[in-house]
Enzyme design. Structure first.
Site, PDB file in Angstrom:
ATOM      1  N   GLU B  68       0.816  -1.208   0.000  1.00 30.54           N
ATOM      2  CA  GLU B  68       0.000   0.000   0.000  1.00 30.54           C
ATOM      3  C   GLU B  68       0.859   1.271   0.000  1.00 30.54           C
ATOM      4  O   GLU B  68       0.994   1.944  -0.998  1.00 30.54           O
ATOM      5  CB  GLU B  68      -0.923  -0.035   1.222  1.00 30.54           C
ATOM      6  CG  GLU B  68      -2.169   0.794   1.046  1.00 30.54           C
ATOM      7  CD  GLU B  68      -3.233   0.402   2.056  1.00 30.54           C
ATOM      8  OE1 GLU B  68      -2.924  -0.324   3.021  1.00 30.54           O
ATOM      9  OE2 GLU B  68      -4.385   0.848   1.886  1.00 30.54           O
ATOM     10  N   GLY B 286     -15.595  21.242  49.643  1.00 32.78           N
ATOM     11  CA  GLY B 286     -14.449  20.923  50.497  1.00 32.78           C
ATOM     12  C   GLY B 286     -13.646  19.720  50.045  1.00 32.78           C
ATOM     13  O   GLY B 286     -12.807  19.216  50.780  1.00 32.78           O
ATOM     14  N   GLU B 311      -8.984  19.957  37.265  1.00 33.69           N
ATOM     15  CA  GLU B 311      -9.969  21.036  37.297  1.00 33.69           C
ATOM     16  C   GLU B 311      -9.341  22.410  37.454  1.00 33.69           C
ATOM     17  O   GLU B 311      -9.841  23.378  36.923  1.00 33.69           O
ATOM     18  CB  GLU B 311     -10.972  20.786  38.433  1.00 33.69           C
ATOM     19  CG  GLU B 311     -12.094  19.870  38.003  1.00 33.69           C
ATOM     20  CD  GLU B 311     -13.095  19.588  39.089  1.00 33.69           C
ATOM     21  OE1 GLU B 311     -12.832  19.971  40.252  1.00 33.69           O
ATOM     22  OE2 GLU B 311     -14.121  18.980  38.781  1.00 33.69           O
ATOM     23  N   ARG B 444     -22.255  22.537  56.061  1.00 31.04           N
ATOM     24  CA  ARG B 444     -21.584  21.412  55.402  1.00 31.04           C
ATOM     25  C   ARG B 444     -21.594  20.190  56.306  1.00 31.04           C
ATOM     26  O   ARG B 444     -21.338  20.294  57.496  1.00 31.04           O
ATOM     27  CB  ARG B 444     -20.132  21.771  55.073  1.00 31.04           C
ATOM     28  CG  ARG B 444     -19.973  22.808  53.995  1.00 31.04           C
ATOM     29  CD  ARG B 444     -18.500  23.021  53.758  1.00 31.04           C
ATOM     30  NE  ARG B 444     -18.274  23.771  52.521  1.00 31.04           N
ATOM     31  CZ  ARG B 444     -18.088  25.075  52.503  1.00 31.04           C
ATOM     32  NH1 ARG B 444     -18.109  25.772  53.626  1.00 31.04           N
ATOM     33  NH2 ARG B 444     -17.869  25.681  51.358  1.00 31.04           N
TER      34      ARG B 444
END
Lengths: 69, 506
Positions: B68, B286, B311, B444
């Site tokens: 090829e 947290g 992040e 929390r």
């Protein structure tokens, strides 16, 4: 054609490197090196018409030429 | 047939990362294996790498038959993968048999022929280089060059039979049209070889995913099913053997600190040294703080920590940590911390996995924190993500490293994330961080949901965050439905009434 050609026959089983250099796939292969461009005909040449067209040795009509490309 | 000889199919280690595991030792030695795949499924890379690894790792020479691409193209394309083919050719360790289409000149067919010339060239190249490995790429391209299909078919049988006699192990590639259709396009592929490997390049939810499957190895065992793989610059193909992972890791009873003494207490004395902990919570709840304390706690005990952040940027992380009284810069200087920040979208998940493994093997940490694991969810399909999580968890456990992964829940109150669904059964501990809404105030809460092999505090405790970190306090006594994400304030009289109710019962 007599005297106007030079033909070399190569047995690729004995000289495989030449086959490599010329990049031959099929046997038998007939290669026309001169005049350029290079033309190859593979097969046992049983179809004489096709051989002549393939080697560009015969005048062909326009339609056939289109097929051969 | 003869069962004794069937048992004796030897394997040749390919050296392709992960493939030898999936194939239980490599390709059947001295035989031809068909590698079939659609366009762009890395067939040529596989064929080249099979030879390259032979040269690099086993000192075995190779011959590459190309139908090829031209040898020049292959040499150039493979340089990026780190294989100096031209150099190997000069050293007589690699030889091309060039059967690629020739742009100059024209070929016509007149009568019967065979491919004896090609076979003679292959035999010559194998003998010349004393090759143990042979790759032919790709079968379909030869059908495009020659018109006479029946002859080509017959000749391919002859070539594969003759190649067997050479004693070299052969890889023959072939293209297919559908990912889950017939093995090959020309109907000869399955019959010319006893062994079939399929490469797939599947489009799944707008993301490409590569997999490899060993369909059959005649007379010898292999792992079944599809395994993801990736192609890495400088390395080539890397197969990721997922379901082949064995649950064999040792288990330690040694405890390590979470970096927070109260949390250690809740966990029954700290995390186990080789455990994987999942911390799940809504955004801003947290989780990053837990990670920061986990690292600070480790560094204080001269442990090496690795933080993989998907992040936040380095600067953000360092600033956050400083806000809680932890100096990441200092920790990096004393080589007890390495921070790697990467945007999830820069590469596919398979590539991320390999990068992470490389970093871990290179840095050899005692602790690894990933913040957040769920950020990687968006670069992959569900299935790919699940495989990634399982593979990563098992890798970390095998290395006996403590891992803290965070997962962000999609809803503010309660709820679970995809990460939790995939990972919860393979993690040793799960800590939930939740917002609790009471009388117009967000508070929390934290609870240890699961702590494998240990007693733990089952209460949902309130915690606060200030300039010195996380402070875990008393349990929420008068709120129910926190984990379900539907906190309901119970009025004191109701609690008293319930208490009295139980008192009367007993």
């Amino acid at each position: 054609m007599a005297g106007r050609y030079d033909l070399v026959i190569i047995d690729l089983l004995e000289q495989p490197q030449l086959g490599e250099d010329e990049r031959i796939l099929a046997t038998p292969t007939l290669t026309r090196e001169l005049p350029p461009p290079i033309r190859r005909v593979i097969g046992d040449l049983s179809d004489a018409q096709k051989v002549l067209v393939g080697l560009d040795l015969r005048q062909v009509d326009a339609q056939e030429e289109g097929n051969v490309g | 047939m003869k069962p004794q000889t069937m048992q004796q199919v030897a394997k040749l280690e390919t050296g392709i990362a992960g493939f030898d595991f999936v194939s239980r030792g490599g390709l059947p030695k001295g035989r031809t294996t068909l590698v079939s795949g659609t366009a762009g499924s890395a067939k040529t890379v596989f064929a080249c790498q099979f030879l390259a690894e032979g040269i690099r790792k086993a000192g075995e020479h190779g011959v590459f038959v190309t139908f090829e691409e031209s040898p020049a193209d292959i040499r150039r394309n493979m340089t990026g993968l780190g294989w100096p083919i031209e150099e190997w050719e000069a050293q007589g360790r690699w030889a091309f048999v060039d059967a690629s289409p020739q742009p100059e000149g024209e070929t016509i067919e007149a009568g019967e022929y065979d491919l004896g010339a090609l076979l003679a060239r292959i035999e010559h190249a194998v003998r010349k280089t004393d090759a143990r490995r042979l790759s032919m790429d790709s079968l379909g391209a030869i059908f495009n060059q020659l018109d006479n299909g029946p002859i080509v078919r017959r000749e391919l049988f002859r070539i594969t039979a003759a190649v067997k006699e050479l004693g070299a192990t052969t890889v023959l590639t072939s293209e297919r049209i559908d990912e889950y259709g017939p093995i090959g396009r020309y109907g000869v592929e399955e019959f010319v070889t006893d062994n079939v490997v399929i490469l797939r390049n599947i489009l799944e939810g707008e993301k490409r995913r590569r997999t490899i499957e060993i369909l059959k190895f005649r007379g010898t065992a292999h792992q079944k099913g599809e395994y993801p793989f990736t192609v890495m610059p400088g390395e080539g193909l890397i197969v990721i053997p997922l379901s082949a992972i064995e649950l064999r890791q040792k288990s330690s009873t040694a405890r390590i600190t979470s970096g927070n003494s109260k949390l250690d207490e809740m966990c029954g004395g700290g995390y186990f040294r080789d455990s994987v902990i999942l911390a799940s919570g809504a955004t801003g709840n947290g989780k990053t703080l837990m990670v920061t304390e986990f690292i600070a706690g480790g560094a204080k005990r001269d442990e090496r920590c690795l933080l993989l952040a998907f992040e936040e940027s380095r600067e953000q992380l360092f600033r956050n940590a400083a806000g809680w009284g932890v100096n990441f810069e200092q920790l990096e200087k004393q080589d007890s911390l390495k921070v790697v920040c990467e945007y999830p979208e820069v590469m596919g998940l398979e590539d991320h996995l390999i990068r992470i493994k490389d970093v871990i093997d290179d840095y050899r940490p005692n602790r690894v924190a990933i913040d957040s694991l769920s950020a990687l969810e968006r670069v992959s399909s569900d299935r790919g993500y699940r495989e990634f999580v399982i593979s990563l968890t098992s890798f970390i456990k095998h290395r006996e490293i403590a891992g803290l992964f965070t997962a962000t829940t999609p809803t503010l109150l309660g709820g679970t994330s995809v990460t939790e669904a995939h990972i919860s059964t393979i993690t040793d501990s799960i800590i939930l961080l939740r917002y609790v809404e009471t009388y117009g105030e967000m508070r929390r809460g934290l609870t240890v949901l699961k702590m494998r092999g240990s007693m733990h505090d089952k209460q949902i405790r309130e915690f606060t965050i200030d300039g010195t970190g996380m402070h875990i306090g008393e349990p929420f006594r008068n709120v129910t439905g926190i984990i379900a994400g539907n906190p309901i304030q119970a009025v004191p009289t109701e609690i008293e009434r319930l208490n009295r109710l139980f008192a009367e019962d007993t």
